[in-house]
Design a protein around this motif. Structure first.
Motif, mmCIF file in Angstrom:
data_model
loop_
_atom_site.group_PDB
_atom_site.id
_atom_site.type_symbol
_atom_site.label_atom_id
_atom_site.label_comp_id
_atom_site.label_asym_id
_atom_site.label_seq_id
_atom_site.Cartn_x
_atom_site.Cartn_y
_atom_site.Cartn_z
ATOM 1 N N HIS A 141 1.393 48.063 -0.417
ATOM 2 C CA HIS A 141 2.592 47.233 -0.485
ATOM 3 C C HIS A 141 3.110 47.238 -1.919
ATOM 4 O O HIS A 141 2.339 47.388 -2.878
ATOM 5 C CB HIS A 141 2.287 45.810 -0.042
ATOM 6 N N MET A 142 4.414 47.007 -2.066
ATOM 7 C CA MET A 142 5.035 47.192 -3.375
ATOM 8 C C MET A 142 4.512 46.234 -4.430
ATOM 9 O O MET A 142 4.557 46.550 -5.627
ATOM 10 C CB MET A 142 6.553 47.073 -3.265
ATOM 11 N N ASP A 143 3.994 45.056 -4.042
ATOM 12 C CA ASP A 143 3.475 44.128 -5.042
ATOM 13 C C ASP A 143 2.055 44.485 -5.469
ATOM 14 O O ASP A 143 1.425 43.732 -6.228
ATOM 15 C CB ASP A 143 3.533 42.686 -4.531
ATOM 16 N N HIS A 144 1.572 45.639 -5.027
ATOM 17 C CA HIS A 144 0.241 46.110 -5.423
ATOM 18 C C HIS A 144 0.285 47.465 -6.123
ATOM 19 O O HIS A 144 -0.699 47.860 -6.752
ATOM 20 C CB HIS A 144 -0.670 46.194 -4.196
ATOM 21 N N VAL A 145 1.404 48.172 -6.014
ATOM 22 C CA VAL A 145 1.524 49.492 -6.661
ATOM 23 C C VAL A 145 2.687 49.561 -7.644
ATOM 24 O O VAL A 145 2.753 50.478 -8.469
ATOM 25 C CB VAL A 145 1.688 50.612 -5.610
ATOM 26 N N THR A 181 4.934 43.184 12.358
ATOM 27 C CA THR A 181 5.174 42.333 11.198
ATOM 28 C C THR A 181 6.325 41.375 11.497
ATOM 29 O O THR A 181 7.026 41.512 12.497
ATOM 30 C CB THR A 181 5.515 43.173 9.955
ATOM 31 N N ALA A 182 6.511 40.409 10.604
ATOM 32 C CA ALA A 182 7.616 39.448 10.736
ATOM 33 C C ALA A 182 8.182 39.180 9.345
ATOM 34 O O ALA A 182 8.047 38.103 8.784
ATOM 35 C CB ALA A 182 7.134 38.156 11.382
ATOM 36 N N MET A 183 8.827 40.204 8.786
ATOM 37 C CA MET A 183 9.340 40.148 7.424
ATOM 38 C C MET A 183 10.822 39.815 7.400
ATOM 39 O O MET A 183 11.546 40.130 8.344
ATOM 40 C CB MET A 183 9.136 41.492 6.727
ATOM 41 N N PRO A 184 11.305 39.239 6.296
ATOM 42 C CA PRO A 184 12.745 39.051 6.136
ATOM 43 C C PRO A 184 13.458 40.400 6.082
ATOM 44 O O PRO A 184 12.851 41.418 5.738
ATOM 45 C CB PRO A 184 12.862 38.310 4.796
ATOM 46 N N PRO A 185 14.750 40.441 6.408
ATOM 47 C CA PRO A 185 15.509 41.697 6.351
ATOM 48 C C PRO A 185 15.403 42.340 4.971
ATOM 49 O O PRO A 185 15.414 41.655 3.947
ATOM 50 C CB PRO A 185 16.949 41.255 6.652
ATOM 51 N N GLY A 186 15.305 43.650 4.969
ATOM 52 C CA GLY A 186 15.248 44.396 3.713
ATOM 53 C C GLY A 186 13.849 44.726 3.248
ATOM 54 O O GLY A 186 13.642 45.728 2.555
ATOM 55 N N PHE A 187 12.878 43.897 3.621
ATOM 56 C CA PHE A 187 11.520 44.138 3.146
ATOM 57 C C PHE A 187 10.918 45.436 3.684
ATOM 58 O O PHE A 187 10.313 46.199 2.919
ATOM 59 C CB PHE A 187 10.617 42.954 3.483
ATOM 60 N N ALA A 190 12.255 48.326 1.672
ATOM 61 C CA ALA A 190 11.768 48.310 0.291
ATOM 62 C C ALA A 190 10.304 48.749 0.217
ATOM 63 O O ALA A 190 9.915 49.517 -0.666
ATOM 64 C CB ALA A 190 11.935 46.918 -0.306
ATOM 65 N N LEU A 191 9.495 48.267 1.159
ATOM 66 C CA LEU A 191 8.084 48.656 1.181
ATOM 67 C C LEU A 191 7.937 50.152 1.434
ATOM 68 O O LEU A 191 7.134 50.832 0.781
ATOM 69 C CB LEU A 191 7.347 47.865 2.255
ATOM 70 N N ARG A 192 8.687 50.654 2.396
ATOM 71 C CA ARG A 192 8.619 52.073 2.736
ATOM 72 C C ARG A 192 9.028 52.941 1.537
ATOM 73 O O ARG A 192 8.348 53.917 1.197
ATOM 74 C CB ARG A 192 9.513 52.362 3.931
#
Length: 318
Positions: A141-145, A181-187, A190-192
């Motif tokens: 996930h982006m908050d880890h890389v 998953t149940a993420m807000p739009p855009g996430f 961004a993760l991909r």
């Protein structure tokens, strides 16, 4: 807070000078952002990458909204959005310096000025990126890389750096499935995009492992799955002492409500099983726990509380 500002008497698990071979050079901030301890002979520094504001529904999208609202109210937390901590570990074992996760980075499109602080805080702690021999990623996930994707960071890393990540994680992000998953739009987008860019830039550094790998003496990464297919934890052990860095296996609500699903979990049922197994093990052993999104310094133990669990933060050691 300076790591040098400690009492003159030694304390259990903390060096007498509390420097732990980490320097205190650099400008100080007005918030505490690093916390040093010892796990046997392994030096450990918990570093804050800042905070990430997210909708409170992300804590428990399968919970009754009224029950979730009651939990938030009982915890004196705001009902709609609150700050998730972002924690990273630096460990020194033998001749190796291991960075466990790399924070969010500094994407200007995200407009998250209080996150992505890792690189400057490593510098403030006197940690030269060129001394890092190994990176362990709990997942991609982006908050880890993201911290490794900041302009100029790759050039400061050593050419023989080893980045350890579960093979299943790399495989998953080649064609990720967000259906559970149940993420807000855009996430999801961004993760991909972040995972794709990370693999493109660091493919030659990757050291994929199947189930577990000993990164350094007493530092073992092992795949758990659940949060993502290749989600992993890291266990540090030296002598009779141990610490688990749990990545995203546990969130603040997970002690009292381990069966609540986090919105970022790609397999929420398996993630709940992983969480329960982790909590039972730590409650039985009394070993220390650090997790990415528990309030900084995210260091504590797990106690059994009836049919659930209770988070017991350590008392700060100065």
């Amino acid at each position: 807070m300076s790591l040098n500002n400690i009492a003159s008497q030694p304390k259990a698990n903390v060096r007498e000078d509390n420097n732990l071979r980490f320097s205190t050079t650099g400008a100080e901030e007005l918030v505490p952002s690093r916390y040093a301890l010892k796990v046997g002979e392994i030096d450990v520094l918990v570093v804050s990458d800042g905070v990430l504001p997210l909708p409170t529904t992300m804590l428990a999208h399968n919970a009754d909204p009224d029950v979730r609202a009651t939990w938030l109210d009982d915890m004196f937390l705001p009902p709609d959005t609150f700050d998730w901590s972002l924690n990273v570990i630096v460990a020194r074992s033998g001749e190796q310096t291991i960075l466990i996760d790399a924070g969010l980075g500094l994407d200007p499109d995200l407009s998250l000025p209080r996150a992505g602080q890792l690189i400057k805080r490593l510098e403030a702690a006197g940690i030269d990126l060129a001394t890092v021999t190994d990176v362990v990623l709990t997942h991609m996930h982006m908050d880890h890389v993201g911290g490794l994707l900041i302009d100029g960071v790759k050039e400061r890393l050593r050419p023989d750096l080893r980045i350890h990540v579960a093979a299943a994680e790399v495989e998953f992000w080649a064609s990720p499935d967000f259906s559970h998953t149940a993420m807000p739009p855009g996430f999801p987008d961004a993760l991909r995009a972040t995972a794709k860019r990370f693999v493109e830039e660091y493919r030659s550094y990757l050291q994929p492992f199947e189930q577990e790998v000993e990164v350094a003496p007493g530092v073992v990464a092992y795949r758990t799955g659940g949060h993502t297919p290749g989600h992993s934890m890291v266990h540090l052990t030296s002598g009779s002492e141990g610490l688990t860095f749990a990545g995203d296996a546990i969130f603040a609500v997970g002690f009292e409500q381990p069966d609540w699903y986090n919105g970022f979990e790609h397999d929420p049922e398996e993630a709940a099983r992983v969480r329960l197994r982790l909590l039972r093990e730590l409650a039985a052993t009394g070993e220390l726990l650090v997790a990415t999104h528990l309030p900084f310094p995210s260091l504590g133990r797990v106690a059994v509380d009836g049919d659930a669990f209770r988070w017991v933060p350590v008392f700060w050691d100065y």
